[in-house]
Design a protein around this motif. Structure first.
Motif, PDB file in Angstrom:
ATOM      1  N   ASP A  89      -3.771  -0.732   4.146  1.00 15.93           N
ATOM      2  CA  ASP A  89      -2.725  -0.045   3.388  1.00 15.93           C
ATOM      3  C   ASP A  89      -2.379   1.252   4.105  1.00 15.93           C
ATOM      4  O   ASP A  89      -3.268   1.971   4.577  1.00 15.93           O
ATOM      5  CB  ASP A  89      -3.207   0.267   1.970  1.00 15.93           C
ATOM      6  N   LEU A 103       1.330   4.676  -2.175  1.00 19.31           N
ATOM      7  CA  LEU A 103       1.862   3.657  -3.067  1.00 19.31           C
ATOM      8  C   LEU A 103       1.152   2.322  -2.861  1.00 19.31           C
ATOM      9  O   LEU A 103       0.720   1.679  -3.821  1.00 19.31           O
ATOM     10  CB  LEU A 103       3.367   3.501  -2.832  1.00 19.31           C
ATOM     11  N   ALA A 104       1.012   1.902  -1.607  1.00 12.75           N
ATOM     12  CA  ALA A 104       0.336   0.635  -1.322  1.00 12.75           C
ATOM     13  C   ALA A 104      -1.140   0.702  -1.700  1.00 12.75           C
ATOM     14  O   ALA A 104      -1.699  -0.253  -2.263  1.00 12.75           O
ATOM     15  CB  ALA A 104       0.488   0.283   0.157  1.00 12.75           C
ATOM     16  N   ALA A 153      -1.549   0.592  -5.484  1.00 13.16           N
ATOM     17  CA  ALA A 153      -1.294  -0.773  -5.958  1.00 13.16           C
ATOM     18  C   ALA A 153      -2.502  -1.661  -5.693  1.00 13.16           C
ATOM     19  O   ALA A 153      -2.840  -2.524  -6.512  1.00 13.16           O
ATOM     20  CB  ALA A 153      -0.052  -1.339  -5.286  1.00 13.16           C
ATOM     21  N   ARG A 210       2.813  -2.526  -7.649  1.00 11.75           N
ATOM     22  CA  ARG A 210       3.592  -1.578  -6.866  1.00 11.75           C
ATOM     23  C   ARG A 210       4.892  -1.215  -7.579  1.00 11.75           C
ATOM     24  O   ARG A 210       5.299  -0.048  -7.620  1.00 11.75           O
ATOM     25  CB  ARG A 210       3.873  -2.216  -5.496  1.00 11.75           C
TER      26      ARG A 210
END
Length: 643
Positions: free
Chosen positions: A247, A251-252, A255, A385
């Motif tokens: 990642d 954000l990733a 998630a 996400r």
């Protein structure tokens, strides 16, 4: 798979460098847009022996902390051979000779995975040093990916041949541990240089907690800095569908944390219940799942994980973390975790994992967990996400602190207490628990009218149904789809919803019953999109009413009918089901509502919303949720208040 008692299969002692720490890197770098992240994969297999008991210990490890004012010596000399950056006195040789087969790279992919899981090259440091670069060269990546010559060029311009540098570590490592495992001082310097060059050549990385641990581990088995950088670069630039390695944004990463929380709730229900009962913030506990592995695990365990990770991607990390969570539950005190710091307890457990389970057994249990396909997990990751984006999360911000959505001071219900509602909220998918509950319908306020129930609930997706019987029992259901979906069957009453639906009891005992395929995935197989289908139950009359709400309050469960939207996670049409009864999630007509079907109905309510029935059903394989025939004292429907 049956789990042994705590302490079984420990077979390991102390004395090896471990990979954990608490200090963080405050260095600064640059900000840039994020690149999309694909998904991941893995398979099940058994594991054989790895290394001797005395090797896998848990001694402290050094953590790199580099401030902007810090300076460090640069040595660009090339050192060829096996791991020139390692203090090998800290890494005892594995037991016994175990030559890697000469034709190992010519083996089929499935056999190669099996060999990695069984530790074929785990007993030979030299074997790893030969195999790692060759395995990584097989990773599909973008056409333009920085390689060893690019590293030498950038490192030469940044550091010169021999000098003193004040280059800080990149900003994307801010707040991230940078473990050094068994690296020598020369290796620590090389690690810093590699990370600085990653920041220079990959300016779009904004947050990546996994990257420094991978760099440190790969450096143990690299012949020079450039080879380590090229290996790391290919993992960063991987473009294999649904098979991501690292990642690269907050954000990733967040998630992924939420996806792990969803998987833990489904595959480790006992551990999840233990944590939910002791922690004020379950999301916060699961947000540290990656640190349990890197830098939490000792070096001998971490490198075994790396063996398989290089072949199978991020899904392997989910498996290992879930296996750790299961073992943590077995090792917990009989009294539970009341009053303890759950995060600290988990970190201490992982730090001393050698006292509880060997690396062999840990991996064996990890691959005994039957996860869903890479595509299904990718769909879940993308849904999480999307929910974060709806909360305003961006790719360049620092990690915020999420709290359970139920406000203990403001929450009010005539059906459940705030503590009971918090337990229910811990069961629902992570992306919805980011949002506070919103009362949509109550028989005490809106009357006992099924049509009024539909009117109040339409436009909200998902919803939670709570029922209190005249006997004081409390049960309910989490319903993943908008009740307006019932109108799409025309003149018939069709079942709809997804595999995220579940039914539950709250009083007298709390219990959750999920889709039968979650506990028994062997009952169905994933099918190509061209063969996807949805079941349709026996016809019933539908109420005459208008279409769905023009302003729906849908939260991250995309509708397959909408152009350009993702298919929902655990949609029934993604699976070849043993029978239509395995996916009878929810249905509604003017005569009543039904939840679960096949051999009975998990919940059925008549049009008056005053009488109901509960039985075992095929969809959820549940026990009756209360007395089989019951009268409703109070019914509530809750939605999720969007940001």
């Amino acid at each position: 798979m049956a789990e042994p008692a705590a302490g079984e299969d420990s077979g390991t002692g102390r004395g090896e460098c471990a990979g954990r720490g608490e200090q963080r890197n405050p260095g600064r770098g640059r900000e840039a847009p994020e690149r999309p992240e694909p998904g991941w994969g893995g398979e099940r297999c058994s594991i054989n022996a790895l290394c001797p008991a005395e090797v896998l210990g848990s001694a402290p490890v050094t953590i790199v902390v580099t401030s902007e004012a810090d300076t460090w010596d640069i040595d660009t000399s090339s050192c060829r051979g096996r791991g020139p950056f390692v203090d090998w006195d800290k890494v005892p040789e594995p037991r016994g000779p175990a030559p890697v087969p000469r034709d190992v790279l010519g083996r089929p992919p499935k056999e190669l995975k099996r060999l990695a899981r069984e530790g074929c090259w785990a007993r030979s440091h030299a074997g790893r040093a030969r195999l790692y670069p060759r395995l990584i060269q097989r990773v599909s990546c973008r056409l333009v990916t920085p390689d060893a010559p690019a590293y030498r060029d950038v490192a030469g311009r940044l550091f010169g041949k021999r000098s003193v540098s004040s280059h800080p570590l990149p900003e994307f490592l801010e707040g991230c541990p940078v473990p050094t495992y068994c690296l020598s001082p020369h290796g620590v310097t090389a690690l810093k240089k590699i990370l600085v060059c990653v920041g220079a050549l990959f300016p779009d990385i904004t947050h990546s907690p996994l990257l420094p641990a991978l760099a440190a581990l790969l450096l143990h088995y690299s012949e020079d800095e450039a080879q380590c950088f090229e290996s790391l670069s290919r993992l960063i630039a991987s473009n294999a569908p649904h098979a991501a390695y690292i990642d690269q944004s907050f954000l990733a990463h967040q998630a992924s944390c939420m996806t792990f929380g969803d998987l833990a709730s489904k595959h480790c229900p006992a551990a999840h219940k233990l944590i939910a009962g002791a922690a004020d913030n379950v999301l916060e506990v699961y947000s540290e799942w990656l640190s349990w592995l890197f830098p939490g695990l000792p070096f001998g365990y971490a490198v075994r994980v790396l063996d398989v990770f290089l072949l199978e991607g991020q899904k392997v990390l989910y498996r290992i973390a879930l296996a750790l969570l299961k073992q943590f539950r077995l090792s917990a005190a009989p009294a539970g975790l009341q009053g303890s710091d759950v995060k600290a307890e988990l970190q201490a457990f992982v730090r001393n994992i050698a006292e509880h389970v060997s690396a062999d057994k840990l991996l064996e249990r990890a691959f005994g967990i039957r996860l869903f396909s890479r595509k299904e997990i990718w769909l879940l990751h993308m849904a999480n996400r999307k929910a974060l984006v709806e909360r305003g999360i961006t790719v360049v911000q620092r990690r915020p602190s999420f709290h359970l959505a139920v406000d203990m001071q403001k929450f009010s219900s005539s059906t459940v207490t705030a503590q009971e509602m918090r337990l229910v909220w811990s069961w629902i998918p992570e992306r919805f628990s980011l949002f506070p509950p919103l009362l949509l319908f109550s028989t005490s306020q809106d009357g006992c009218s099924l049509q009024r129930f539909y009117t109040c609930c339409e436009g909200y997706e998902p919803t939670v149904l709570l029922i209190k019987t005249t006997e004081g029992e409390v049960c309910g259901a989490f319903l993943s789809s908008d009740w307006a979906e019932r109108k799409k069957s025309g003149g018939t009453s069709g079942f709809f919803g997804t595999g995220e639906c579940f039914v539950f009891t709250v009083r007298p005992e709390a219990e959750r019953y999920e889709w039968v395929l979650i506990k028994r995935p062997e009952l169905a197989k994933a099918v190509p999109r061209s063969r996807q289908r949805s079941p349709s139950p026996a016809p019933e009359a539908l109420p005459g009413s208008s279409g769905a709400s023009s302003s729906p309050k849908h939260l991250a469960v995309p509708s397959p009918q909408r152009r350009g939207r993702l298919s929902p996670f655990l949609a029934a049409r993604h699976f070849l089901l043993p029978s239509e009864t395995a996916s009878m999630f929810m249905a509604g007509s003017r005569d009543g509502i039904v939840i679960g079907g096949g051999g009975g109905q998990a919940l059925a309510l008549d049009a008056s919303l005053l009488r109901g029935r509960t039985e075992r059903c095929d969809t959820f394989d549940n026990a009756p949720l209360c007395r089989e025939n019951f009268q409703v004292q109070l019914l509530e429907a809750w939605g999720f208040q969007s940001a």
